[in-house]
Design a protein around this motif. Structure first.
Motif, PDB file in Angstrom:
ATOM      1  N   GLU A 885      -5.110  21.383  -2.941  1.00  0.00           N
ATOM      2  CA  GLU A 885      -5.132  20.682  -4.225  1.00  0.00           C
ATOM      3  C   GLU A 885      -4.021  21.149  -5.154  1.00  0.00           C
ATOM      4  O   GLU A 885      -4.268  21.568  -6.279  1.00  0.00           O
ATOM      5  N   GLY A 886      -2.791  21.062  -4.688  1.00  0.00           N
ATOM      6  CA  GLY A 886      -1.651  21.404  -5.533  1.00  0.00           C
ATOM      7  C   GLY A 886      -1.422  22.888  -5.714  1.00  0.00           C
ATOM      8  O   GLY A 886      -0.667  23.288  -6.610  1.00  0.00           O
ATOM      9  N   THR A 887      -2.045  23.714  -4.898  1.00  0.00           N
ATOM     10  CA  THR A 887      -1.849  25.161  -4.975  1.00  0.00           C
ATOM     11  C   THR A 887      -1.580  25.720  -3.581  1.00  0.00           C
ATOM     12  O   THR A 887      -1.942  25.127  -2.571  1.00  0.00           O
ATOM     13  N   ILE A 888      -0.959  26.898  -3.572  1.00  0.00           N
ATOM     14  CA  ILE A 888      -0.774  27.664  -2.341  1.00  0.00           C
ATOM     15  C   ILE A 888      -1.612  28.933  -2.473  1.00  0.00           C
ATOM     16  O   ILE A 888      -1.282  29.825  -3.268  1.00  0.00           O
ATOM     17  N   PRO A 889      -2.708  29.030  -1.744  1.00  0.00           N
ATOM     18  CA  PRO A 889      -3.516  30.257  -1.807  1.00  0.00           C
ATOM     19  C   PRO A 889      -2.810  31.400  -1.081  1.00  0.00           C
ATOM     20  O   PRO A 889      -2.218  31.208  -0.007  1.00  0.00           O
ATOM     21  N   VAL A 890      -2.881  32.589  -1.684  1.00  0.00           N
ATOM     22  CA  VAL A 890      -2.298  33.779  -1.082  1.00  0.00           C
ATOM     23  C   VAL A 890      -3.369  34.865  -1.065  1.00  0.00           C
ATOM     24  O   VAL A 890      -3.955  35.188  -2.110  1.00  0.00           O
ATOM     25  N   ARG A 891      -3.618  35.424   0.081  1.00  0.00           N
ATOM     26  CA  ARG A 891      -4.639  36.453   0.244  1.00  0.00           C
ATOM     27  C   ARG A 891      -3.989  37.816   0.084  1.00  0.00           C
ATOM     28  O   ARG A 891      -2.999  38.127   0.769  1.00  0.00           O
ATOM     29  N   ILE A 892      -4.526  38.628  -0.840  1.00  0.00           N
ATOM     30  CA  ILE A 892      -3.894  39.923  -1.142  1.00  0.00           C
ATOM     31  C   ILE A 892      -4.947  41.022  -1.211  1.00  0.00           C
ATOM     32  O   ILE A 892      -6.114  40.784  -1.533  1.00  0.00           O
ATOM     33  N   GLY A 893      -4.514  42.231  -0.898  1.00  0.00           N
ATOM     34  CA  GLY A 893      -5.359  43.408  -1.046  1.00  0.00           C
ATOM     35  C   GLY A 893      -5.151  44.049  -2.401  1.00  0.00           C
ATOM     36  O   GLY A 893      -4.551  43.456  -3.311  1.00  0.00           O
ATOM     37  N   SER A 894      -5.623  45.267  -2.552  1.00  0.00           N
ATOM     38  CA  SER A 894      -5.563  45.919  -3.859  1.00  0.00           C
ATOM     39  C   SER A 894      -4.125  46.191  -4.273  1.00  0.00           C
ATOM     40  O   SER A 894      -3.212  46.261  -3.441  1.00  0.00           O
ATOM     41  N   GLY A 895      -3.925  46.320  -5.574  1.00  0.00           N
ATOM     42  CA  GLY A 895      -2.608  46.625  -6.104  1.00  0.00           C
ATOM     43  C   GLY A 895      -2.242  45.722  -7.260  1.00  0.00           C
ATOM     44  O   GLY A 895      -3.025  44.877  -7.698  1.00  0.00           O
ATOM     45  N   ARG A 896      -1.022  45.914  -7.752  1.00  0.00           N
ATOM     46  CA  ARG A 896      -0.487  45.096  -8.847  1.00  0.00           C
ATOM     47  C   ARG A 896       0.508  44.089  -8.279  1.00  0.00           C
ATOM     48  O   ARG A 896       1.353  44.445  -7.453  1.00  0.00           O
ATOM     49  N   TYR A 897       0.414  42.851  -8.772  1.00  0.00           N
ATOM     50  CA  TYR A 897       1.250  41.776  -8.251  1.00  0.00           C
ATOM     51  C   TYR A 897       1.805  40.951  -9.412  1.00  0.00           C
ATOM     52  O   TYR A 897       1.148  40.784 -10.439  1.00  0.00           O
ATOM     53  N   ARG A 898       3.001  40.443  -9.187  1.00  0.00           N
ATOM     54  CA  ARG A 898       3.627  39.529 -10.153  1.00  0.00           C
ATOM     55  C   ARG A 898       4.144  38.324  -9.370  1.00  0.00           C
ATOM     56  O   ARG A 898       5.138  38.421  -8.643  1.00  0.00           O
ATOM     57  N   PHE A 899       3.452  37.217  -9.510  1.00  0.00           N
ATOM     58  CA  PHE A 899       3.844  35.981  -8.843  1.00  0.00           C
ATOM     59  C   PHE A 899       4.617  35.099  -9.818  1.00  0.00           C
ATOM     60  O   PHE A 899       4.257  35.005 -10.999  1.00  0.00           O
ATOM     61  N   GLU A 900       5.666  34.449  -9.311  1.00  0.00           N
ATOM     62  CA  GLU A 900       6.383  33.441 -10.084  1.00  0.00           C
ATOM     63  C   GLU A 900       6.322  32.131  -9.310  1.00  0.00           C
ATOM     64  O   GLU A 900       6.733  32.066  -8.153  1.00  0.00           O
ATOM     65  N   CYS A 901       5.789  31.120  -9.965  1.00  0.00           N
ATOM     66  CA  CYS A 901       5.655  29.794  -9.352  1.00  0.00           C
ATOM     67  C   CYS A 901       6.571  28.829 -10.097  1.00  0.00           C
ATOM     68  O   CYS A 901       6.408  28.621 -11.301  1.00  0.00           O
ATOM     69  N   ARG A 902       7.503  28.249  -9.385  1.00  0.00           N
ATOM     70  CA  ARG A 902       8.470  27.348 -10.009  1.00  0.00           C
ATOM     71  C   ARG A 902       7.992  25.905  -9.932  1.00  0.00           C
ATOM     72  O   ARG A 902       7.175  25.537  -9.092  1.00  0.00           O
ATOM     73  N   ASN A 903       8.579  25.091 -10.831  1.00  0.00           N
ATOM     74  CA  ASN A 903       8.310  23.639 -10.865  1.00  0.00           C
ATOM     75  C   ASN A 903       6.844  23.354 -11.146  1.00  0.00           C
ATOM     76  O   ASN A 903       6.258  22.480 -10.511  1.00  0.00           O
TER      77      ASN A 903
END
Length: 903
Positions: A885-903
């Motif tokens: 539904e217009g998203t890309i799911p990403v499975r992640i474990g513990s930690g700090r993350y910074r995602f950038e999604c364009r457009n």
């Protein structure tokens, strides 16, 4: 040189290994830190993992428990257990003893099978596992004085000339108590022993008091107050609901270093009198006369020869249970922000925040002067002190001066809901510095924060949290100011999920649910209020009684609390059985129901569109919802036959709904917002008809100029349903609506808590009906759930309860440029935030150790996503899933993350 370099590399690798080693912190027993007085034979342990690297997981653990001391007898050694469980792990050692301290520690192995160091030791102290533990007698006053002044009871005793290893006090009362030892207050809890269904069970508390004892003579003293036990309570002016006479049970166990013990018990050796607290009522407040103060009465050296002997009271024959939830404590401290002389000439102090607690006063005056402190939530449109909405509750504290210089007054056994106080009896204007407000509520850990770029939304969030503080006072009350303050089940179930985001309410609700099941009638009917002080006729309303199923299930989803679900399962079943017994061919269309309580009523209702949602339509929806939750509970508990039966029943309930309330063209017989919201939220309609029904709901909202018309039962789900069925923009429009009726209208009117009515104060600053117009009533704060779950996207995964696994699926809208939230779970703190920058959505995510998150990045392709500045494609440390539904799911474990999604 080579040798030096090799040595440096080895040292660097060693330091890195040590630095990255998993450590253990935040040990809790039954979700409490080092609790005193647990009477469950198998308490549960929780701990958190910490470390700097990503993807920390627990592969195994080992627990050790010792009795009496850290070097005491080992009563359980679990050995290495291959398990990732680190929350609510049950004790499985030797049987526990009553009144004993146990120490425990844990170590874990991580995903690389590296062992942590042992944690620091934590402990808990057991309560009474059998009635024989109690050696004390119930005592009270021989003859109560006129006006019911609070009795004080004392006894002197001597300790042996030995070193004291520990001293534990086990205490409870019929009524409230405040205990002292050698003139010093015991503990920091207030309004103890809390409110339970006293006719069925009574809580006791445990305190470690060795630091208050002294060699030689000691004195213990206890003040008693009427409290919920015999104060005026309910609507009918009833008092003495549970009993007429106050009583005390007191048992002090002193353990010496040689292992010997002394017991100081409530018995015939005690004496009684009265002191400065001349009257005390929950609704009406307290009168304190310093001329009656007995200075030092609870300390050695006081002359009690004129005190009366106590009276032995009949033993309490119902269940005595250890306290399992956090006590009421003083939390925030507020000072006045403004002194006001009203148009009527009233002397008023404004504390700037509607709150619950009391005011401590410092004052000088003549002997016999009486200072009266009145409490109110609001000023009227002319700026005068307003108390009509309190109904018969006086909310008045009166202090009689002794004339001995500076005097300080503070209540003991009452509480008020207020922002403003009116002061009478002073010879001059009050000095704001002499007045301090203490905020009281159950000492729940604050768990959540929520913030956006919109200041009004941020104030709404503060109002929601303050409403929870003010009404979570041992029971989830509906209001803290008027002559009510009762544990309404409808409010609790509507707000429960929001409550879990703001504070840790697991223990709070586990305790309250026990009273709910105890007060449930033999036919399964659940009371309107718990504890039930309204009688056996005040039961069985849809949307209220469903607290019996909704809250236990959500406790499982949010906290992974299987024990509460199992303990409440019979209550859940009984409620289903009651509804079925009142149904004809699975159509529940009988009995009294509150319906969509306090829904919006337009001033000019000329076309009937806002007619009350059919109460039986609502009942049928909740009949289905409770059946579904009980079916799910049966599946979790392994009761497969029950689950199959409830699945069949659920299908029949929905079929009966569709035959009675749904036209062939997909319209509901009630065209209100709430009718469509509940039908869609609980999947009452055939799947082929749901979207068109959601479109009708959206058209209804638009026809009211983008305003809601829902009440207590429809409002919690309104934005959720709109978002679920593609009307995202409309959901944001409703949240951001600033005119009545809306969530932000009270904010614009200056509210600092959630109101009972959408228009408690009208646009012209006049008030709604004073008979029912609380300005601290948390139910409409249920929108907080959608704010956390939808805007910042923090969502629990019922398949992996307790946030062992969870989703982060944020949604932008409403012209918000950023939103962020944090939530302290049993595994640690999670963070989910986003901000818009040009054509990019930047998401900052923190995942606690030993958990997994699925982050839904709004993008059409993984090529449009980067994390920590690196493209997502080609990464081996992250796991993108198929587009949803217009998203890309990403499975992640513990930690700090910074995602950038364009457009």
């Amino acid at each position: 040189m080579i040798a030096r370099i090799s040595g440096s590399i080895i040292l660097l690798l060693l330091c890195t290994s040590i630095f990255s080693q998993v450590a253990i912190t935040n040990l809790k027993t039954e979700s409490l830190t080092n609790p005193l007085g647990l009477d469950h034979p198998q308490p549960r342990f929780s701990w958190q993992l910490t470390g700097t690297q990503r993807g920390i997981r627990q592969a195994a653990y080992e627990l050790e428990v010792r009795q009496g001391a850290i070097n005491g007898k080992q009563v359980w050694q679990s050995a290495k257990q291959s398990s990732d469980s680190s929350v609510l792990v049950s004790y499985k050692g030797a049987p526990l003893s009553s009144g004993e301290t146990y120490f425990w520690r844990v170590r874990v192995w991580d995903q690389q099978n590296k062992a942590s160091k042992w944690s620091d030791w934590a402990y808990w102290h057991t309560g009474a596992f059998d009635p024989g533990f109690w050696k004390a007698k119930w005592i009270g006053v021989a003859k109560e004085e006129e006006g019911k002044p609070s009795p004080v009871l004392r006894r002197s005793f001597s300790t042996a000339k030995k070193k004291i290893r520990s001293a534990h006090l086990y205490i409870t009362s019929l009524g409230m108590y405040e205990a002292q030892l050698n003139g010093k207050r015991i503990g920091d809890a207030y309004l103890s022993p809390g409110w339970t269904s006293y006719d069925k069970r009574l809580q006791y508390q445990v305190y470690e008091v060795s630091g208050l004892l002294q060699p030689g003579e000691n004195v213990t003293g206890v003040s008693l107050g009427s409290g919920w036990y015999r104060s005026y309570i309910g609507f009918a002016g009833q008092n003495n609901f549970y009993g007429k006479e106050l009583a005390l049970l007191y048992q002090l166990k002193i353990t010496y270093s040689d292992g010997s013990t002394d017991w100081i018990l409530s018995d015939e050796k005690w004496k009684s009198s009265s002191a400065e607290v001349r009257s005390s009522e929950i609704y009406h407040g307290e009168t304190i006369d310093n001329n009656r103060m007995l200075k030092g009465w609870a300390a050695p050296g006081f002359d009690d020869r004129n005190w009366a002997p106590v009276k032995l009271m009949p033993a309490y024959t119902k269940a005595l249970v250890a306290t399992q939830n956090e006590p009421i404590r003083k939390r925030e401290v507020l000072q006045p922000v403004k002194f006001i002389t009203t148009p009527k000439g009233e002397k008023v102090l404004d504390f700037g925040q509607n709150m619950v607690g009391w005011v401590r006063v410092k004052v000088r005056g003549n002997k016999g002067d009486t200072i009266s402190i009145y409490h109110a939530e609001v000023l009227d449109k002319k700026g005068n002190f307003y108390t009509e909405n309190l109904r018969s509750a006086k909310q008045l504290n009166q202090f009689v001066l002794s004339g001995n210089g500076l005097e300080e007054f503070e209540p003991k056994f009452t509480f008020q809901g207020f922002r403003y106080i009116k002061i009478e009896g002073l010879s001059k204007d009050p000095d704001p510095a002499d007045y301090t407000a203490y905020v009281l509520y159950s000492d729940m850990q604050k768990t959540g924060e929520f913030e956006t770029s919109n200041p009004l939304i941020n104030q709404l969030q503060k109002n929601i949290q303050w409403g929870q503080r003010g009404n979570f006072l041992d029971v989830p009350t509906d209001c803290p100011q008027r002559d009510e303050r009762l544990g309404w089940t409808g409010d609790a179930q509507a707000f429960y999920r929001t409550a879990t985001f703001n504070f840790d309410v697991r223990a709070f609700f586990s305790k309250w649910l026990k009273d709910l099941s105890l007060d449930q009638l033999s036919n399964g009917a659940v009371p309107f209020v718990v504890p039930n002080v309204l009688g056996e006729g005040a039961v069985g309303s849809a949307g209220w009684a469903d607290a019996a199923t909704i809250i236990p299930w959500q406790q499982w989803v949010v906290y992974g609390d299987l024990r509460t679900l199992a303990e409440q399962y019979a209550s859940m079943q009984a409620w289903i059985k009651f509804m079925s017994s009142k149904s004809n061919k699975n159509l529940w269309n009988t009995g009294f129901h509150f319906g969509d309580w306090l829904f919006y009523r337009p001033d000019d209702d000329t076309d009937g569109r806002a007619a009350i949602t059919d109460k039986y339509l609502i009942a049928q929806c909740f009949y289905a919802y409770s059946t579904q939750l009980t079916m799910q509970a049966a599946e979790v508990l392994g009761k497969t036959e029950d689950a199959a039966n409830y699945r069949l029943l659920l299908n029949e309930i929905k079929r009966a709904f569709q035959q009675e309330y749904l036209t062939p063209n997909g319209r509901l017989v009630s065209s209100s917002q709430t009718a469509y919201v509940l039908a869609l939220q609980f999947d009452m309609l055939p799947e082929s008809m749901r979207q068109q029904a959601a479109n009708r709901l959206a058209e209804n909202v638009k026809s009211y100029n983008n305003h809601l018309t829902t009440g207590f039962l429809g409002a919690p789900y309104l934005c959720k349903v709109l978002s679920r069925f593609g009307h995202e923009d409309l959901a944001f429009t409703l949240l951001l609506q600033e005119t009545y009726p809306s969530w932000l209208y009270p904010v614009k009117m200056g509210a600092t808590t959630i109101w009972e009515r959408w228009d408690g104060q009208k646009p012209d600053s006049s008030f709604q009906n004073a008979g029912m117009n609380s300005f601290n009533h948390y139910a409409y704060g249920a929108i907080g759930e959608w704010m956390y779950e939808h805007i910042t996207g923090i969502q629990a995964d019922p398949a992996h309860p307790g946030f062992k696994q969870f989703f982060v699926r944020p949604h932008t809208g409403g012209k918000l440029t950023y939103a962020k939230a944090s939530l302290h779970t049993a595994y640690g703190e999670m963070v989910a935030g986003w901000k818009l920058e040009d054509d990019r959505l930047i998401m900052e995510i923190v995942v606690p150790p030993n958990t997994i998150a699925t982050v839904f990045c709004p993008a059409t392709s993984a090529a449009d996503i980067s994390e920590s500045g690196k493209p997502l494609l080609g990464r081996t440390d992250l796991e993108p899933l198929g587009a949803v539904e217009g998203t890309i799911p990403v499975r992640i474990g513990s930690g700090r993350y910074r995602f950038e999604c364009r457009n």
